[in-house]
Design a protein around this motif. Structure first.
Motif, PDB file in Angstrom:
ATOM      1  N   GLN A 619       0.844  -1.202   0.000  1.00 25.40           N
ATOM      2  CA  GLN A 619       0.000   0.000   0.000  1.00 25.40           C
ATOM      3  C   GLN A 619       0.877   1.249   0.000  1.00 25.40           C
ATOM      4  N   ALA A 620       0.438   2.266  -0.727  1.00 25.88           N
ATOM      5  CA  ALA A 620       1.126   3.553  -0.719  1.00 25.88           C
ATOM      6  C   ALA A 620       0.094   4.667  -0.785  1.00 25.88           C
ATOM      7  N   LYS A 621       0.301   5.698   0.027  1.00 28.42           N
ATOM      8  CA  LYS A 621      -0.618   6.837   0.015  1.00 28.42           C
ATOM      9  C   LYS A 621      -0.497   7.558  -1.327  1.00 28.42           C
ATOM     10  N   LEU A 622      -1.632   8.010  -1.823  1.00 31.87           N
ATOM     11  CA  LEU A 622      -1.664   8.617  -3.153  1.00 31.87           C
ATOM     12  C   LEU A 622      -1.674  10.137  -3.047  1.00 31.87           C
ATOM     13  N   ASN A 623      -0.698  10.789  -3.689  1.00 31.06           N
ATOM     14  CA  ASN A 623      -0.624  12.249  -3.768  1.00 31.06           C
ATOM     15  C   ASN A 623      -0.782  12.696  -5.219  1.00 31.06           C
ATOM     16  N   ASP A 624      -1.178  13.971  -5.374  1.00 27.42           N
ATOM     17  CA  ASP A 624      -1.316  14.494  -6.731  1.00 27.42           C
ATOM     18  C   ASP A 624       0.033  15.027  -7.225  1.00 27.42           C
ATOM     19  N   ALA A 625       0.011  15.632  -8.403  1.00 29.26           N
ATOM     20  CA  ALA A 625       1.255  16.108  -9.024  1.00 29.26           C
ATOM     21  C   ALA A 625       1.925  17.197  -8.197  1.00 29.26           C
ATOM     22  N   LYS A 686      13.785   8.049  -8.892  1.00 33.68           N
ATOM     23  CA  LYS A 686      13.059   9.322  -8.951  1.00 33.68           C
ATOM     24  C   LYS A 686      12.965   9.991  -7.584  1.00 33.68           C
ATOM     25  N   TYR A 687      12.739   9.180  -6.515  1.00 32.92           N
ATOM     26  CA  TYR A 687      12.466   9.769  -5.199  1.00 32.92           C
ATOM     27  C   TYR A 687      13.540   9.467  -4.155  1.00 32.92           C
ATOM     28  N   GLY A 688      14.496   8.622  -4.488  1.00 37.46           N
ATOM     29  CA  GLY A 688      15.617   8.371  -3.592  1.00 37.46           C
ATOM     30  C   GLY A 688      15.248   7.615  -2.331  1.00 37.46           C
ATOM     31  N   GLU A 689      15.820   8.050  -1.204  1.00 36.76           N
ATOM     32  CA  GLU A 689      15.703   7.363   0.073  1.00 36.76           C
ATOM     33  C   GLU A 689      14.255   7.185   0.530  1.00 36.76           C
ATOM     34  N   ALA A 690      13.367   8.088   0.127  1.00 39.09           N
ATOM     35  CA  ALA A 690      11.973   8.034   0.585  1.00 39.09           C
ATOM     36  C   ALA A 690      11.279   6.749   0.145  1.00 39.09           C
ATOM     37  N   PHE A 735      11.717   3.290   6.787  1.00 42.59           N
ATOM     38  CA  PHE A 735      10.287   3.254   6.549  1.00 42.59           C
ATOM     39  C   PHE A 735       9.985   3.796   5.151  1.00 42.59           C
ATOM     40  N   TYR A 736       8.792   3.481   4.657  1.00 43.36           N
ATOM     41  CA  TYR A 736       8.375   3.939   3.334  1.00 43.36           C
ATOM     42  C   TYR A 736       7.831   5.363   3.483  1.00 43.36           C
ATOM     43  N   ALA A 737       8.667   6.351   3.166  1.00 47.71           N
ATOM     44  CA  ALA A 737       8.358   7.753   3.443  1.00 47.71           C
ATOM     45  C   ALA A 737       7.702   8.473   2.277  1.00 47.71           C
ATOM     46  N   LEU A 738       7.635   7.841   1.115  1.00 49.44           N
ATOM     47  CA  LEU A 738       7.082   8.515  -0.056  1.00 49.44           C
ATOM     48  C   LEU A 738       5.633   8.915   0.192  1.00 49.44           C
TER      49      LEU A 738
END
Length: 821
Positions: A619-625, A686-690, A735-738
């Motif tokens: 699962q991953a939280k969904l953010n917009d652009a 694209k997002y690195g450590e996050a 942790f999954y920080a994205l």
């Protein structure tokens, strides 16, 4: 003449009975009475269990010489030769010796047939009823977490714990009840395991892929909860009465268990009720809407014959669980409650909850109700030197979530899940020292939505089938076992339309052909998932006390319904889930290496593992652009499932000291560690450590407990035992920080203590009381576990007291009394 004939018959009958003898005696261990040890006479099929003082008596034994076998779990069996004479009681006292190690214990989980723990290369941990009872908890999973390194849980309040094994959970951990797989919408994390915590006599935990014998959903491991069936003398009603009280949330638990044995039949019945108000901690005070009310009924009947055995069981579970959402007043941080529907509700401007409501046992209008019904049958038929084992079970899970404050009787979510489980195994006769088992098992499942307003998953049909072949062979000190399995899962659903109810304005399911104005929420779907799994492992018996184990296993898991089909709000989770119907099955390749030493003065268990998973779903939280959270339903988060490669690796180490020179003292220590690496390289680039780590990975966990068990009797007290323990978790930096799916979690250490003792009932010779007093989080430490979902229930960017989210339970003193009769 008739009188003479009657007198003759009576004399003959009396003489016949007079020719039979009696065997009685006393069974002890370490100079202490051994309760419920089994005493059986070879060749006669007669046997009894010792009473609470270790005494036994077998009547009506024909004259002759017999082998009498004395057995008890954890002790070496002893067989002696006894000669029975006419009407002359024979007295035989026996002292059993403790087994040199737990390695000789027999397990039934994750194997094709009952197997000694020492010969199984797969990591398995066993918890006895005594160990479960010594940890007073709100649910059975929390007891297992305290007793088995490598097991953790996602929680949503004190009565909701979803088991994780080595960082993997949900449909990757298969929970069994008496060998029958538990099916109850386990993809959700806002309800727990639908099993009576007081009715469990034994728990067996498999750590690692068990797909070979169970198929999909056992990729991380298996937790088999085996019901408790009290033993006793024939023709006598036995049982226990349990009462349990917790100071933190006022939890009151009451349970009554009864058992009866006559000849070859055994019967057991249990009824349980639990209730609690909101729990509390020193940061949040009482946490609104965390109370619950739970009822359980269960029954078992079993017959043992020369041809094998047959057992039938049934359970009923009914739980009303409040649904927290974490809304608060921004300045006072007091909890508030929803009184308007979503369209008119301002989550930051709600009325404050009163103190009376926080302490009330009444279930609030916003709650979920989970009902689970089960009936099952298991059999074992002897076929010469082989046997056939069968099981057939039916389960119904009814789940309703009430989230409409203006119409409390209207369920937001209302789903009914029906499941038929089947399992057939043939244990072939040993050929050339090879023990082989062939089997087929699976399930048929239907899910249907009822009169609801929210529809997170479609109505679906599912059919699982899998066949396997398992073999094991011993070569001197080496035991080798392994096998192969092939699984197939067929899942299908039709077009699912959702419209608007003109009277209420809420959503409702719409059926063809009346779909005008409705939206197609779940387009029709049909797919077959297939996969091979297998394992190969060996155990090297260095000595009776030292072992080396190695195992490699390929696990398989088909995507669950939310991962491929979800598209809507789950009211109890406050999450809108978005699935992906193009997902492929998960396949894992896990290597395990273990060293076990049960020495006279210490136990050492060291286990390391490495697990690579293809098509891992998370699962991953969904953010917009713009980096803002996507809000589909106000006041609820939106999560979208992702799929990528992943790797998990770690270790568990147990060191238990029990010096023979101080037999009453023991010092138990364990440490467990797991790291989960997300191998979605484009995302990491694209997002690195996050995006580097997987979500829901527990931090380094240590536990140390000093235990004292005093032998002998002290006035009315005996079996005195006490313990103090430190339960620590380090900072979770991985942790999954994205998109703020997870955040940093600070480490903490909780100090706990417990005291137990036994008191004999004065009037009843075979009755006695067990008392347990336990203190958890004695120093009232304020902490948030990284697997606590309530940690993320926050609607403000900052807080006046510097604390955001909801904290775990504070200090709790609990009392448990068990009357055995």
């Amino acid at each position: 003449m008739r009188a003479l004939l009657l007198l003759f018959i009576l004399l003959i009958t009396n003489q016949l009975f007079a020719q039979n003898g009696v065997l009685k005696g006393h069974v002890t261990a370490n100079n202490e009475p051994l309760s419920y040890a089994s005493v059986s006479i070879k060749g006669l099929g007669k046997g009894v269990s010792t009473n609470t003082k270790g005494y036994f008596e077998i009547k009506n034994i024909p004259p002759g010489t017999y082998g009498i076998t004395f057995t008890s779990i954890g002790y070496e069996a002893d067989t002696v030769s006894i000669t029975i004479n006419n009407n002359e009681p024979v007295i035989k006292n026996v002292s059993l010796k403790e087994k040199p190690s737990k390695l000789n214990e027999v397990v039934v989980t994750g194997v094709s047939r009952a197997t000694q723990l020492r010969s199984n290369p797969v990591p398995i941990t066993v918890m006895s009823k005594k160990e479960i009872e010594q940890h007073v908890n709100n649910n059975i999973i929390d007891a297992i977490i305290k007793g088995v390194p490598g097991v953790s849980a996602v929680t949503t309040g004190p009565n909701i714990s979803k088991p994780f094994i080595r960082g993997l959970g949900y449909n990757r951990v298969l929970t069994l009840y008496d060998g029958i797989r538990q099916e109850g919408q386990q993809w959700g994390d806002e309800h727990g395991i639908e099993i009576d915590q007081y009715g469990i006599g034994r728990a067996e935990v498999v750590k690692g892929p068990a797909s070979l014998t169970y198929g999909s959903d056992a990729l991380a491991g298996v937790i088999n909860l085996i019901p408790y069936i009290p033993s006793g003398d024939d023709g006598k009603l036995n049982g226990d009465f349990i009462t349990d009280y917790h100071t933190n949330n006022g939890m009151i638990g009451t349970s009554v268990g009864l058992s009866y044995k006559q000849n070859n039949w055994k019967y057991a019945f249990r009824a349980t009720a639990k209730a609690a108000h909101d729990y509390q901690n020193k940061i949040d005070g009482f946490v609104y809407n965390t109370g619950f009310r739970e009822f359980n009924l269960s029954g078992i009947a079993r017959v043992d014959k020369s041809w094998g055995y047959s057992q039938i069981g049934a359970t009923l579970y009914d739980n009303r669980q409040e649904i927290p959402d974490g809304s608060r007043d921004s300045l006072s941080r007091r909890f508030t409650k929803q009184i308007y529907e979503a369209g008119q509700d301002d989550i930051k401007n709600r009325p404050v909850v009163s103190n009376d409501e926080l302490r009330s046992y009444a279930i609030t209008p916003l709650h979920q109700r989970i009902q689970h019904y089960r009936v099952y049958n298991t059999n074992s038929f002897k076929t010469g030197d082989g046997s056939i084992n069968t099981s057939l079970g039916f389960q119904q899970s009814i789940r309703r979530e009430y989230d409409h404050p203006t119409i409390p009787e209207q369920a937001g979510l209302y789903v009914v899940l029906n499941t038929v489980n089947y399992d057939v195994r043939y244990n072939l006769p040993s050929l050339g020292g090879v023990e082989t088992t062939a089997g087929i098992n699976g399930m048929y499942q239907t899910n249907r939505s009822k009169a609801a307003t929210d529809f997170p998953i479609p109505d679906y049909n599912l059919f699982d089938a899998g066949g396997f072949l398992f073999a094991k062979r011993s070569f001197g000190r080496i035991d080798i076992s392994g096998g192969l399995r092939y699984d197939t899962r067929h899942i299908t659903w039709n077009n699912f339309y959702v419209g608007t109810d003109a009277q209420t304005g809420f959503g409702k399911q719409v059926h063809l052909p009346d779909t005008a104005g409705a939206s197609l929420q779940f387009p029709a779907f049909k797919h077959n998932y297939r996969g091979f799994s297998g394992s190969l492992g060996l155990t090297y018996n260095i000595s009776d006390r030292l072992l080396l184990k190695a195992n490699i296993a390929r696990g398989y898991r088909a995507p669950n319904i939310t991962e491929i089909g979800s598209n809507g709000l789950d009211p109890g989770a406050h999450i809108v889930y978005l699935g992906n119907r193009s997902f492929n099955p998960e396949f894992s390749l896990q290597e395990d290496l273990g060293f076990i030493a049960y020495l006279p003065d210490m136990d050492i268990i060291a286990e390391v593992f490495n697990n690579n998973i293809n098509n891992y779903i998370y699962q991953a939280k969904l953010n917009d652009a713009n980096g803002n959270p996507v809000i589909i339903v106000p006041g609820n988060s939106t999560y979208q499932y992702q799929q990528s490669k992943a790797r998990l690796y770690g270790a568990e180490l147990t060191l238990n000291l029990h010096p023979q020179s101080i037999k009453w003292l023991a010092f138990d220590n364990s440490i467990s560690y797991v790291t989960g690496i997300n191998k979605n390289q484009p995302l990491i680039d694209k997002y690195g450590e996050a995006a580097k780590y997987l979500p829901f990975i527990p931090p380094l966990h240590t536990r140390s407990a000093l235990r004292a068990t005093l032998p002998g009797t002290y006035g009315v007290f005996n079996k005195l035992n006490a313990r103090i323990e430190a339960d620590g978790y380090t900072n979770q930096n991985h942790f999954y920080a994205l998109d703020n799916t997870e955040t940093f979690t600070k480490g903490y250490t909780l100090f706990n203590a417990g005291l137990g003792f036994t008191i004999k009932a004065e009037k009843a010779k075979s009755s006695f009381y067990e008392f347990f007093i336990q203190g958890d989080n004695l120093f009232d430490t304020a902490y948030q576990a990284n697997l606590n979902r309530l940690k993320y229930f926050e609607y403000y960017k900052s807080s006046p007291n510097g604390h955001t989210g909801i904290y775990n339970m504070g200090r709790n003193i609990s009392f448990k009394v068990i009357l055995h009769f």
